[in-house]
Write a protein that holds these residues in place. Structure first.
Motif, PDB file in Angstrom:
ATOM      1  N   PHE A 122       0.822  -1.207   0.000  1.00  0.00           N
ATOM      2  CA  PHE A 122       0.000   0.000   0.000  1.00  0.00           C
ATOM      3  C   PHE A 122       0.860   1.262   0.000  1.00  0.00           C
ATOM      4  O   PHE A 122       2.065   1.219   0.211  1.00  0.00           O
ATOM      5  N   SER A 123       0.198   2.398  -0.200  1.00  0.00           N
ATOM      6  CA  SER A 123       0.905   3.647  -0.477  1.00  0.00           C
ATOM      7  C   SER A 123       1.092   4.554   0.738  1.00  0.00           C
ATOM      8  O   SER A 123       2.059   5.301   0.804  1.00  0.00           O
ATOM      9  N   PHE A 124       0.167   4.504   1.697  1.00  0.00           N
ATOM     10  CA  PHE A 124       0.155   5.481   2.786  1.00  0.00           C
ATOM     11  C   PHE A 124       0.491   4.831   4.124  1.00  0.00           C
ATOM     12  O   PHE A 124      -0.176   3.875   4.519  1.00  0.00           O
ATOM     13  N   PRO A 125       1.497   5.346   4.832  1.00  0.00           N
ATOM     14  CA  PRO A 125       2.432   6.423   4.455  1.00  0.00           C
ATOM     15  C   PRO A 125       3.604   5.865   3.654  1.00  0.00           C
ATOM     16  O   PRO A 125       3.763   4.644   3.553  1.00  0.00           O
ATOM     17  N   SER A 126       4.428   6.743   3.131  1.00  0.00           N
ATOM     18  CA  SER A 126       5.615   6.314   2.389  1.00  0.00           C
ATOM     19  C   SER A 126       6.625   5.679   3.343  1.00  0.00           C
ATOM     20  O   SER A 126       7.086   6.312   4.287  1.00  0.00           O
ATOM     21  N   GLY A 127       6.955   4.410   3.083  1.00  0.00           N
ATOM     22  CA  GLY A 127       7.942   3.731   3.910  1.00  0.00           C
ATOM     23  C   GLY A 127       9.321   4.324   3.737  1.00  0.00           C
ATOM     24  O   GLY A 127      10.102   4.395   4.692  1.00  0.00           O
ATOM     25  N   HIS A 128       9.638   4.753   2.519  1.00  0.00           N
ATOM     26  CA  HIS A 128      10.939   5.377   2.278  1.00  0.00           C
ATOM     27  C   HIS A 128      11.083   6.648   3.105  1.00  0.00           C
ATOM     28  O   HIS A 128      12.121   6.878   3.741  1.00  0.00           O
ATOM     29  N   ALA A 129      10.045   7.495   3.088  1.00  0.00           N
ATOM     30  CA  ALA A 129      10.102   8.752   3.836  1.00  0.00           C
ATOM     31  C   ALA A 129      10.137   8.492   5.343  1.00  0.00           C
ATOM     32  O   ALA A 129      10.917   9.118   6.069  1.00  0.00           O
ATOM     33  N   MET A 130       9.320   7.563   5.812  1.00  0.00           N
ATOM     34  CA  MET A 130       9.250   7.297   7.246  1.00  0.00           C
ATOM     35  C   MET A 130      10.522   6.646   7.767  1.00  0.00           C
ATOM     36  O   MET A 130      11.162   7.132   8.702  1.00  0.00           O
ATOM     37  N   MET A 131      10.912   5.519   7.155  1.00  0.00           N
ATOM     38  CA  MET A 131      12.086   4.803   7.638  1.00  0.00           C
ATOM     39  C   MET A 131      13.362   5.581   7.346  1.00  0.00           C
ATOM     40  O   MET A 131      14.332   5.521   8.114  1.00  0.00           O
ATOM     41  N   GLY A 132      13.382   6.310   6.227  1.00  0.00           N
ATOM     42  CA  GLY A 132      14.537   7.145   5.933  1.00  0.00           C
ATOM     43  C   GLY A 132      14.719   8.221   6.978  1.00  0.00           C
ATOM     44  O   GLY A 132      15.834   8.488   7.436  1.00  0.00           O
ATOM     45  N   THR A 133      13.609   8.840   7.385  1.00  0.00           N
ATOM     46  CA  THR A 133      13.674   9.867   8.423  1.00  0.00           C
ATOM     47  C   THR A 133      14.197   9.278   9.729  1.00  0.00           C
ATOM     48  O   THR A 133      15.038   9.890  10.405  1.00  0.00           O
ATOM     49  N   VAL A 134      13.720   8.091  10.078  1.00  0.00           N
ATOM     50  CA  VAL A 134      14.174   7.458  11.326  1.00  0.00           C
ATOM     51  C   VAL A 134      15.659   7.126  11.255  1.00  0.00           C
ATOM     52  O   VAL A 134      16.448   7.555  12.107  1.00  0.00           O
ATOM     53  N   PHE A 135      16.067   6.395  10.227  1.00  0.00           N
ATOM     54  CA  PHE A 135      17.455   5.932  10.183  1.00  0.00           C
ATOM     55  C   PHE A 135      18.445   7.073  10.018  1.00  0.00           C
ATOM     56  O   PHE A 135      19.427   7.166  10.770  1.00  0.00           O
ATOM     57  N   PHE A 136      18.218   7.949   9.043  1.00  0.00           N
ATOM     58  CA  PHE A 136      19.204   9.000   8.787  1.00  0.00           C
ATOM     59  C   PHE A 136      19.220  10.044   9.894  1.00  0.00           C
ATOM     60  O   PHE A 136      20.254  10.683  10.121  1.00  0.00           O
TER      61      PHE A 136
END
Length: 201
Positions: A122-136
């Motif tokens: 599914f599309s919501f929320p973006s996993g890239h945006a969420m997990m990227g924000t957490v990790f980086f």
């Protein structure tokens, strides 16, 4: 105490923003805005830009997070920061479980406007945006702790800029709506804020 209140406030604010976006995606006006933005971005597609954004989007994939989290965890172990290691592991795995749960709950279909790569789920929320924000963000916090003060501003700016590009890559590739990415950022920042409450170092 003041710092803890700040992170608690930030976490609450991000949760509110997430819920507002989650509510707004049902509105026809918001759906129109999402589609309009994607169509505008697709007009600027080019072979070179596609290659660049596919490279950038790799840094939000599960295989990258597995390897990068393991590497960051090893750095904690080498520094004999065992509690930091377990907090990192719990935060990353907890964030991933939360992301999957949110996707399953909202079950928003992905855009069908000509995606440039397969994107199951599914599309919501973006996993890239969420997990990227957490990790980086966690990586930036580690670097801020270990680097001299003169590098702190550079680390913060590069982290923010790269997270922007990571979210933009999902829009350019046509696999997420802008509201997916915005909600991913909000959810990720909420997790990071709670991490700072739990692990102030």
């Amino acid at each position: 105490m003041i710092r803890k209140r700040y992170y608690l406030f930030l976490a609450a604010l991000m949760v509110i923003i997430f819920l507002l976006v989650a509510t707004a995606i049902a509105l026809p006006e918001v759906r129109y805005f999402d589609t309009w933005i994607l169509n505008r971005l697709m007009a600027y597609r080019s072979p070179l830009a596609t290659i660049i954004f596919k490279v950038i989007t790799f840094f939000g994939t599960s295989i990258f997070f597995y390897l990068a989290t393991a590497a960051l965890g090893i750095s904690f172990l080498l520094g004999r920061d065992y509690r930091g290691f377990w907090v990192l592991m719990f935060t990353m795995n907890g964030a991933w479980a939360l992301m999957e749960g949110l996707k399953a709950f909202y079950h928003r279909p992905r855009p069908a406007l000509g995606p440039l790569e397969p994107a199951p789920g599914f599309s919501f929320p973006s996993g890239h945006a969420m997990m990227g924000t957490v990790f980086f963000s966690l990586l930036a916090l580690v670097l801020l702790q270990r680097l001299p003060t003169r590098y702190h501003s550079l680390v913060a700016r590069l982290t923010i800029f790269f997270l922007f590009l990571l979210g933009l890559s999902r829009l350019y590739l046509g696999v997420h709506y802008p509201t997916d990415v915005l909600a991913g950022y909000a959810a990720g920042l909420a997790v990071v804020s709670l991490y700072r409450l739990w692990w102030p170092r």
